[in-house]
Design a protein around this motif. Structure first.
Motif, PDB file in Angstrom:
ATOM      1  N   GLN A 294      39.717  44.170  30.578  1.00  0.00           N
ATOM      2  CA  GLN A 294      40.672  45.545  30.787  1.00  0.00           C
ATOM      3  C   GLN A 294      39.720  46.452  31.127  1.00  0.00           C
ATOM      4  OE1 GLN A 294      43.325  45.952  27.431  1.00  0.00           O
ATOM      5  NE2 GLN A 294      44.715  44.168  28.190  1.00  0.00           N
ATOM      6  N   THR A 295      38.464  46.691  30.647  1.00  0.00           N
ATOM      7  CA  THR A 295      37.835  47.904  30.898  1.00  0.00           C
ATOM      8  C   THR A 295      37.333  47.738  32.444  1.00  0.00           C
ATOM      9  OG1 THR A 295      36.742  47.868  28.749  1.00  0.00           O
ATOM     10  CG2 THR A 295      35.562  48.941  30.613  1.00  0.00           C
ATOM     11  N   GLY A 296      37.073  46.691  32.890  1.00  0.00           N
ATOM     12  CA  GLY A 296      36.587  46.601  34.450  1.00  0.00           C
ATOM     13  C   GLY A 296      37.916  46.802  35.321  1.00  0.00           C
ATOM     14  N   GLN A 297      39.095  46.292  34.973  1.00  0.00           N
ATOM     15  CA  GLN A 297      40.344  46.672  35.642  1.00  0.00           C
ATOM     16  C   GLN A 297      40.704  47.858  35.643  1.00  0.00           C
ATOM     17  OE1 GLN A 297      43.331  43.804  33.810  1.00  0.00           O
ATOM     18  NE2 GLN A 297      42.097  41.987  34.012  1.00  0.00           N
ATOM     19  N   HIS A 298      40.750  48.673  34.637  1.00  0.00           N
ATOM     20  CA  HIS A 298      40.660  50.046  34.402  1.00  0.00           C
ATOM     21  C   HIS A 298      39.713  50.817  35.336  1.00  0.00           C
ATOM     22  CE1 HIS A 298      42.477  53.707  32.431  1.00  0.00           C
ATOM     23  NE2 HIS A 298      41.066  54.195  32.541  1.00  0.00           N
ATOM     24  N   LEU A 299      38.539  50.338  35.038  1.00  0.00           N
ATOM     25  CA  LEU A 299      37.731  51.182  36.164  1.00  0.00           C
ATOM     26  C   LEU A 299      37.877  51.093  37.728  1.00  0.00           C
ATOM     27  CD1 LEU A 299      34.837  52.483  36.558  1.00  0.00           C
ATOM     28  CD2 LEU A 299      33.858  50.260  36.626  1.00  0.00           C
TER      29      LEU A 299
ATOM     30  N   LEU B  69      35.913  49.836  46.301  1.00  0.00           N
ATOM     31  CA  LEU B  69      35.941  49.103  44.996  1.00  0.00           C
ATOM     32  C   LEU B  69      34.498  48.937  44.383  1.00  0.00           C
ATOM     33  CD1 LEU B  69      38.965  46.546  45.531  1.00  0.00           C
ATOM     34  CD2 LEU B  69      38.938  48.732  44.237  1.00  0.00           C
ATOM     35  N   ALA B  70      33.625  48.601  45.308  1.00  0.00           N
ATOM     36  CA  ALA B  70      32.212  48.314  44.757  1.00  0.00           C
ATOM     37  C   ALA B  70      31.608  49.629  44.620  1.00  0.00           C
ATOM     38  CB  ALA B  70      31.432  47.681  46.289  1.00  0.00           C
ATOM     39  N   ALA B  71      31.723  50.495  45.259  1.00  0.00           N
ATOM     40  CA  ALA B  71      31.383  52.102  44.845  1.00  0.00           C
ATOM     41  C   ALA B  71      31.805  52.314  43.452  1.00  0.00           C
ATOM     42  CB  ALA B  71      31.950  53.191  45.763  1.00  0.00           C
ATOM     43  N   ARG B  72      33.088  52.057  43.114  1.00  0.00           N
ATOM     44  CA  ARG B  72      33.662  52.419  41.769  1.00  0.00           C
ATOM     45  C   ARG B  72      33.125  51.569  40.909  1.00  0.00           C
ATOM     46  NH1 ARG B  72      40.266  52.625  43.113  1.00  0.00           N
ATOM     47  NH2 ARG B  72      40.426  54.702  43.624  1.00  0.00           N
ATOM     48  N   ALA B  73      32.646  50.224  41.251  1.00  0.00           N
ATOM     49  CA  ALA B  73      31.925  49.395  40.099  1.00  0.00           C
ATOM     50  C   ALA B  73      30.449  49.807  39.759  1.00  0.00           C
ATOM     51  CB  ALA B  73      31.906  48.035  40.740  1.00  0.00           C
ATOM     52  N   VAL B  74      29.990  50.529  40.459  1.00  0.00           N
ATOM     53  CA  VAL B  74      28.555  51.227  40.126  1.00  0.00           C
ATOM     54  C   VAL B  74      28.428  52.594  39.699  1.00  0.00           C
ATOM     55  CG1 VAL B  74      27.409  49.578  41.852  1.00  0.00           C
ATOM     56  CG2 VAL B  74      28.167  51.940  42.754  1.00  0.00           C
TER      57      VAL B  74
END
Length: 203
Positions: A12-17, A141-146
């Motif tokens: 859920q943390t990753g989904q929220h991010l 999405l990748a930019a958000r992931a980092v």
């Protein structure tokens, strides 16, 4: 019947991010974005699918004062302050000559490069735009992931940006994406999203 293959689920943390907690950002802090962070973003963005694995998107990161000075006059006036403040503005590009890489990227389709080379240019360009647009979504999405905040913009002179930064015979600027770390006042009220029963149909 089960296959025995497990499918991990993002917590859920990753989904929220990436999704429910993410906002487009208009105001960035003055903290610079390290080149390594942008490199990690691309390492993630390059993996999702494109047709024929064609990967037609190219990226131009504009971060230097000289680069911003060239870009700012080509951006709509209402967007210039955002571009000026953002540590990085990435030009996401559609490369019409993506087919040159197909023997390496999609080797099982012999003759595909030649077919696209000799066929109607409009078909190749349409295919490039569609798949590069898919990749633009992956990139954000990748930019958000980092850990980066993202502010995509269509308010710019695409032809002028293409002429200034690219080869207009083979490439076209699709979208600008401001990247950086959010300023303290960057949070905005979440605008509504359409519910499933107004969007999804089951047949």
């Amino acid at each position: 019947m089960t296959t025995g293959i497990t499918h991990p689920v993002l917590d859920q943390t990753g989904q929220h991010l990436l999704f429910s907690g993410a906002h487009s950002v208009r105001h960035f802090s003055d903290e610079p974005v390290a080149r390594g962070v942008l490199e990690r973003a691309w390492e993630l963005a390059k993996w999702p699918p494109t047709a024929w694995n064609c990967q037609p998107m190219r990226v131009v990161h504009v971060s230097s004062p000289e680069g911003k000075a060239r870009l700012l006059p080509l951006v709509d006036e209402r967007n210039r302050a955002k571009v000026e403040q953002a540590p990085v503005t990435s030009i996401l590009v559609s490369d019409y000559n993506y087919h040159h890489d197909l023997p390496e990227l999609f080797p099982r389709a012999a003759g595909l490069r030649e077919m696209l080379e000799e066929g109607p240019a409009g078909l190749r360009i349409k295919h490039a735009h569609f798949n590069a647009t898919l990749q633009a979504g992956y990139f954000m999405l990748a930019a958000r992931a980092v850990g980066l905040a993202v502010g995509p913009m269509a308010g710019f002179d695409a032809e002028a940006v293409t002429d200034e930064f690219l080869d207009p015979d083979t490439m076209h600027a699709l979208v600008l994406v401001n990247l950086g770390y959010p300023a303290p006042d960057a949070a905005v009220i979440r605008l509504p999203r359409l519910p499933e029963d107004r969007v999804v149909t089951w047949v």
